[in-house]
Enzyme design. Structure first.
Site, PDB file in Angstrom:
ATOM      1  N   GLU A  91      26.937 -22.941   5.995  1.00 39.53           N
ATOM      2  CA  GLU A  91      26.047 -22.277   5.054  1.00 39.53           C
ATOM      3  C   GLU A  91      25.657 -20.862   5.488  1.00 39.53           C
ATOM      4  OE1 GLU A  91      22.905 -25.147   4.649  1.00 39.53           O
ATOM      5  OE2 GLU A  91      23.933 -26.193   3.015  1.00 39.53           O
ATOM      6  N   GLU A 122      33.306 -39.800  20.023  1.00 38.24           N
ATOM      7  CA  GLU A 122      32.010 -39.414  20.574  1.00 38.24           C
ATOM      8  C   GLU A 122      31.876 -39.768  22.053  1.00 38.24           C
ATOM      9  OE1 GLU A 122      28.595 -42.670  20.187  1.00 38.24           O
ATOM     10  OE2 GLU A 122      29.033 -41.734  18.265  1.00 38.24           O
TER      11      GLU A 122
END
Length: 307
Positions: A91, A122
């Site tokens: 963004e 992860e």
């Protein structure tokens, strides 16, 4: 103790994983009651963030100082935490006209992990190091490891590798005394407590991460001169809505009539900051560009120089 038993023991010590007996029969409640309970839980998150504002501000100042010298802001996390980082990074170009390489979101397992769980990603510190090595980190860069539990190997590995490259490191977690915060120069532990659904850290913990990352990027960009007051003067007009927003921002900043705004935007190639400077500073487009370049993009400084 087996690896799985050890991990289970670790999780049992985390507040984000704690079981809440009072919610054990929440599925038997009315929909409205469940929604009210969830809303009340969410309302506690801003206070948890507020308790860490001094640490957040210190991390922002350190980040802005490095980015002002050409550094990058890099988020690294797994699962929800990784997605929050990718979201915030994605963004920044339309909001602040940053280069896509200036704010980067890394998620364990790569782009596929945005929509599909990538098994085992992860758990790898080495994967984080490899992902960051591809960016050729320097001491001007900032790496933010994000993990609700504060124990995710990918996030910790990212911070540990970044330190070996001299980059600034921030560890954002939602548990106290986390390994992630301990590994980073700036530890930010927003303790959001047990979740409505046991261990579902996309809920309060995810909301807290979103709020903190909003602050990290937004306030850093304010410090870098990407705004004029509370106006997004570096907005990139890539569609009709944003072109209309650009005209409105120039109008709010200058109070000029529509014809003058259109002329200024045309003369400056649609650059909002430059257009404002031509109107308020009474200079032409090339002079506006020169003044902004000399001020490092800070419109207030450029305006003072024009006068």
């Amino acid at each position: 103790m087996t690896a799985s038993a050890e991990l289970r023991a670790q999780l049992e010590t985390l507040t984000t994983e704690a079981f809440r007996p009072e919610l054990a029969e929440i599925d038997r409640r009315s929909t409205l009651d469940i929604a009210r309970t969830m809303n009340a839980e969410d309302a506690t998150v801003p206070a948890a963030v507020a308790a860490r504002l001094p640490q957040i501000a210190a991390a922002i100042d350190a980040t802005a100082e490095r980015m002002a010298r050409g550094g990058r802001l890099v988020y690294a996390g797994a699962g929800t935490a990784g997605r929050m980082g990718v979201l915030d990074a994605s963004e920044c170009p339309p909001t602040f006209n940053t280069d896509p390489a200036q704010v980067v979101g890394l998620i364990a397992g790569g782009p596929t992990a945005m929509v599909t769980a990538v098994e085992g990603a992860e758990d790898s510190k080495e994967l984080a190091a490899a992902d960051l090595a591809a960016l050729d980190l320097s001491e001007r860069d900032t790496v933010v490891g994000i993990s609700a539990s504060g124990r995710t190997p990918y996030a910790i590995g990212a911070v540990e590798y970044a330190r070996t490259r001299g980059a600034l490191t921030i560890g954002l977690s939602c548990n106290a005394d986390s390994a992630l915060a301990a590994a980073a120069e700036h530890g930010i532990e927003v303790v959001t407590g047990p979740e409505l659904l046991t261990g579902s850290t996309r809920l309060k913990a995810g909301t807290a991460q979103k709020l903190v990352l909003n602050m990290l990027s937004t306030v850093t960009m304010i410090r870098l001169g990407k705004t004029y007051g509370n106006l997004m003067v570096d907005v990139r007009a890539t569609n009709e809505k944003l072109r209309a927003r650009s005209r409105r921002i120039v109008a709010l900043a200058t109070g000029a009539p529509d014809e003058e705004i259109e002329a200024a935007l045309t003369a400056t190639g649609g650059e909002v900051k430059h257009a404002i400077l031509t109107i308020l500073g009474g200079v032409d487009a090339p002079t506006a560009a020169r003044l902004l370049d000399a001020s490092g993009g800070h419109l207030r400084e450029a305006l003072a120089a024009s006068r």
